[in-house]
Design a protein around this motif. Structure first.
Motif, mmCIF file in Angstrom:
data_model
loop_
_atom_site.group_PDB
_atom_site.id
_atom_site.type_symbol
_atom_site.label_atom_id
_atom_site.label_comp_id
_atom_site.label_asym_id
_atom_site.label_seq_id
_atom_site.Cartn_x
_atom_site.Cartn_y
_atom_site.Cartn_z
ATOM 1 N N HIS A 40 0.831 -1.200 0.000
ATOM 2 C CA HIS A 40 0.000 0.000 0.000
ATOM 3 C C HIS A 40 0.871 1.257 0.000
ATOM 4 N N VAL A 59 -0.135 5.046 1.695
ATOM 5 C CA VAL A 59 -1.091 5.786 2.505
ATOM 6 C C VAL A 59 -0.461 7.148 2.785
ATOM 7 N N LEU A 105 -5.397 9.818 8.257
ATOM 8 C CA LEU A 105 -4.801 8.953 7.245
ATOM 9 C C LEU A 105 -5.715 8.869 6.021
ATOM 10 N N TRP A 118 -5.934 6.567 2.453
ATOM 11 C CA TRP A 118 -5.415 5.495 1.613
ATOM 12 C C TRP A 118 -5.225 6.011 0.192
ATOM 13 N N ILE A 145 -2.984 0.532 -3.809
ATOM 14 C CA ILE A 145 -2.464 -0.795 -3.487
ATOM 15 C C ILE A 145 -2.046 -1.489 -4.776
ATOM 16 N N TYR A 168 3.356 7.179 3.423
ATOM 17 C CA TYR A 168 3.808 5.939 4.048
ATOM 18 C C TYR A 168 3.614 4.776 3.077
ATOM 19 N N VAL A 202 -4.372 -10.931 4.578
ATOM 20 C CA VAL A 202 -5.497 -10.280 3.913
ATOM 21 C C VAL A 202 -4.993 -8.903 3.481
ATOM 22 N N ALA A 203 -5.843 -8.082 2.919
ATOM 23 C CA ALA A 203 -5.362 -6.822 2.332
ATOM 24 C C ALA A 203 -4.990 -5.766 3.365
ATOM 25 N N ALA A 204 -5.338 -5.991 4.618
ATOM 26 C CA ALA A 204 -5.048 -4.978 5.637
ATOM 27 C C ALA A 204 -3.549 -4.759 5.780
ATOM 28 N N PRO A 205 -3.121 -3.515 5.984
ATOM 29 C CA PRO A 205 -1.701 -3.266 6.221
ATOM 30 C C PRO A 205 -1.276 -3.866 7.551
ATOM 31 N N ASP A 206 -0.051 -4.422 7.596
ATOM 32 C CA ASP A 206 0.436 -4.924 8.874
ATOM 33 C C ASP A 206 1.723 -4.240 9.324
ATOM 34 N N TYR A 207 2.582 -3.846 8.419
ATOM 35 C CA TYR A 207 3.800 -3.131 8.775
ATOM 36 C C TYR A 207 3.883 -1.852 7.950
ATOM 37 N N TRP A 208 4.448 -0.794 8.592
ATOM 38 C CA TRP A 208 4.495 0.521 7.987
ATOM 39 C C TRP A 208 5.925 1.046 7.943
ATOM 40 N N GLY A 209 6.219 1.846 6.918
ATOM 41 C CA GLY A 209 7.471 2.585 6.899
ATOM 42 C C GLY A 209 7.384 3.807 7.795
ATOM 43 N N GLN A 210 8.479 4.557 7.860
ATOM 44 C CA GLN A 210 8.542 5.718 8.745
ATOM 45 C C GLN A 210 7.946 6.963 8.094
#
Lengths: 118, 107
Positions: free
Chosen positions: A35, A37, A45, A47, A50, A95, A102-110
């Motif tokens: 993604h 965002v 936030l 979106w 993707i 970000y 699933v499509a949900a974000p799990d890890y994010w950049g800074q």
């Protein structure tokens, strides 16, 4: 561990272009959707887009459709966001985020700041 | 596009309080809802996926429930580290959309 590092932000004039990159590590990049965002100053936030693991299926927010293009290079474990015809309202911290099982974000950049101003 | 109403927009609480935040979607999104925490000046952190599943490493004091259009995030026994803004996000239908956020601060 999962790491996502954005780069390519900066100050740009309206109607110009900018390309963001997100370097990924710590997981098998080619197996996951990714993604973008964004967050305008003092706002929530939003979106943006993707790209699925196949690199073919891509979806966009209405606010950027036709101007932004999401892409990926699995050989370089890197996600991109090509932003054309930039508007002042595109000013935000951008970000990248990994999609989970699933499509949900799990890890994010800074995050990386993009400022569109004349 | 699917609209998300999140309530309250802000709340004041004390350490040890139980806090509940709700999200309502404008149409059925099954259980395709995530909860995300963001502290000032920091990147977001994902807490919950599929309405009730905690992300790896997220403590059990965070719990999610709901399906269809109505969802809840509960934080039991609020700690100082939990003061943040919380967002829900639907990922059922493109374009994905976030709720406007709930800011949890000190009473």
């Amino acid at each position: 561990q999962v790491q996502l590092v954005e780069s390519g932000g900066g100050v740009v004039q309206p109607e110009r272009s900018l390309r963001l990159s997100c370097a990924a590590s710590g997981f098998t990049f080619r197996n996951y959707g990714m993604h973008w965002v964004r967050q305008a100053p003092g706002k929530g936030l939003e979106w943006v887009a993707i790209i699925l693991h196949d690199g073919i299926n891509k979806y966009y927010a209405d606010s950027v459709k036709g101007r932004f293009t999401i892409s990926r290079d699995d050989s370089r474990n890197t996600l991109f966001l090509q932003m054309n015809s930039l508007k002042t309202e595109d000013t935000a911290v951008y970000y990248c985020a990994k999609a989970g099982a699933v499509a949900a974000p799990d890890y994010w950049g800074q995050g990386i700041l993009v400022s569109v101003s004349s | 596009d699917i609209q998300i109403i999140q309530s309250p927009s802000s709340l004041s609480a004390s350490v040890g309080d139980r806090v509940t935040i709700t999200c309502r979607a404008s149409q059925d999104i099954n259980n395709n809802l995530a909860w995300i925490q963001q502290k000032p000046g920091k990147a977001p952190k994902s807490l919950i996926w599929a309405a009730s599943n905690r992300q790896s490493g997220v403590p059990s004091k965070f719990s999610g429930s709901g399906s269809g259009t109505d969802f809840t995030l509960t934080i039991s026994a609020l700690q100082s580290d939990d003061f943040a803004t919380y967002y829900c996000q639907q990922y059922d239908t493109y374009p994905f959309t976030f709720g406007p956020g709930t800011k949890v601060d000190f009473k």
